[in-house]
Motif scaffolding. Structure first.
Motif, mmCIF file in Angstrom:
data_model
loop_
_atom_site.group_PDB
_atom_site.id
_atom_site.type_symbol
_atom_site.label_atom_id
_atom_site.label_comp_id
_atom_site.label_asym_id
_atom_site.label_seq_id
_atom_site.Cartn_x
_atom_site.Cartn_y
_atom_site.Cartn_z
ATOM 1 N N LEU A 29 0.737 -1.545 0.604
ATOM 2 C CA LEU A 29 0.120 -0.320 0.291
ATOM 3 C C LEU A 29 0.830 1.445 0.093
ATOM 4 C CD1 LEU A 29 -3.028 -0.989 2.599
ATOM 5 C CD2 LEU A 29 -2.786 -0.814 -0.412
ATOM 6 N N THR A 32 1.092 2.718 -3.742
ATOM 7 C CA THR A 32 0.342 2.617 -4.177
ATOM 8 C C THR A 32 0.240 3.937 -5.390
ATOM 9 O OG1 THR A 32 -1.585 2.186 -2.276
ATOM 10 C CG2 THR A 32 -2.262 3.900 -3.695
ATOM 11 N N VAL A 33 0.818 5.116 -5.178
ATOM 12 C CA VAL A 33 1.005 6.253 -6.291
ATOM 13 C C VAL A 33 2.248 6.569 -6.210
ATOM 14 C CG1 VAL A 33 0.835 8.487 -6.979
ATOM 15 C CG2 VAL A 33 -1.100 7.345 -5.949
ATOM 16 N N ASN A 52 -1.464 6.054 -10.709
ATOM 17 C CA ASN A 52 -2.012 4.958 -9.598
ATOM 18 C C ASN A 52 -1.554 3.440 -9.758
ATOM 19 O OD1 ASN A 52 -4.089 4.909 -11.521
ATOM 20 N ND2 ASN A 52 -5.207 4.248 -9.585
ATOM 21 N N TRP A 53 -2.182 2.815 -8.933
ATOM 22 C CA TRP A 53 -1.529 1.058 -8.728
ATOM 23 C C TRP A 53 -2.449 0.825 -10.102
ATOM 24 C CZ3 TRP A 53 0.445 -2.512 -6.405
ATOM 25 C CH2 TRP A 53 0.355 -3.539 -6.370
ATOM 26 N N ARG A 54 -3.548 0.429 -10.729
ATOM 27 C CA ARG A 54 -3.481 0.006 -12.018
ATOM 28 C C ARG A 54 -3.277 0.609 -12.877
ATOM 29 N NH1 ARG A 54 -7.542 -4.020 -10.168
ATOM 30 N NH2 ARG A 54 -8.109 -4.359 -8.197
ATOM 31 N N ASN A 57 -5.422 6.254 -13.216
ATOM 32 C CA ASN A 57 -5.250 7.353 -13.324
ATOM 33 C C ASN A 57 -3.591 8.250 -13.372
ATOM 34 O OD1 ASN A 57 -7.858 7.799 -12.530
ATOM 35 N ND2 ASN A 57 -7.595 7.491 -10.433
ATOM 36 N N SER A 100 0.754 6.280 -0.346
ATOM 37 C CA SER A 100 0.007 5.278 -0.136
ATOM 38 C C SER A 100 -1.020 5.966 -0.263
ATOM 39 C CB SER A 100 0.307 5.078 1.326
ATOM 40 O OG SER A 100 -0.209 5.832 2.200
ATOM 41 N N ASP A 101 -1.385 7.034 -0.429
ATOM 42 C CA ASP A 101 -2.478 8.278 -0.647
ATOM 43 C C ASP A 101 -3.088 7.916 -1.882
ATOM 44 O OD1 ASP A 101 -2.978 11.756 0.170
ATOM 45 O OD2 ASP A 101 -4.212 10.284 -0.447
ATOM 46 N N PRO A 102 -4.176 7.449 -2.170
ATOM 47 C CA PRO A 102 -4.180 7.019 -3.755
ATOM 48 C C PRO A 102 -4.586 8.325 -4.743
ATOM 49 C CG PRO A 102 -6.455 6.866 -2.279
ATOM 50 C CD PRO A 102 -5.349 7.731 -1.063
ATOM 51 N N ARG A 103 -4.577 9.753 -4.353
ATOM 52 C CA ARG A 103 -4.387 10.837 -4.952
ATOM 53 C C ARG A 103 -3.443 11.390 -5.378
ATOM 54 N NH1 ARG A 103 -6.604 14.946 -0.013
ATOM 55 N NH2 ARG A 103 -4.990 13.941 1.080
#
Length: 124
Positions: A29, A32-33, A52-54, A57, A100-103
């Motif tokens: 995590l 994540t970004v 981002n992770w996937r 974004n 870890s912050d997804p933003r």
């Protein structure tokens, strides 16, 4: 503690291309970004791109849109920055960063982990 190791910097003529890589020591995590920043002498550290992770974004600074492409390979815990049509003003030390912050916030202080940086020099 996440370790980040950049590679791929170097000297290139204007109009040329380079591909930067950043290998992370883990995929958690905390990564994540993944993002890229750059810092030229006398300037503040500047956001370049983040993903981002996937990979769904992605965010770029306006000055590199259409020239740079960020991507990630989660199987290899690696993020890439393909840089095309390079300009002398792209010259800087490029840093990989993770959080870890997804933003996809374009601020250096929002990132928790940093690599040592790799020099990119574009000659005119």
């Amino acid at each position: 503690q996440v370790q980040l190791a950049e590679s791929g910097g170097g000297l290139v003529q204007a109009g040329g291309s380079l591909r930067l890589s950043c290998a992370a020591s883990e995929r958690t995590l905390r990564t994540t970004v993944l993002g890229w920043f750059r810092q030229a002498p006398g300037n503040e550290r500047e956001f370049v791109a983040a993903i981002n992770w996937r990979g769904g974004n992605i965010n770029y600074v306006d000055s590199v849109k259409g020239r740079f492409t960020i991507s990630r390979d989660n199987a290899k815990n690696t993020v890439y920055l393909q840089m095309n049509s390079l300009k002398p003003e792209d010259t800087a030390v490029y840093y990989c960063a993770a959080k870890s912050d997804p933003r996809l916030l374009p601020t250096a202080r929002s990132y928790n982990y940093w690599g040592q940086g790799t020099q990119v020099t574009v000659s005119s």
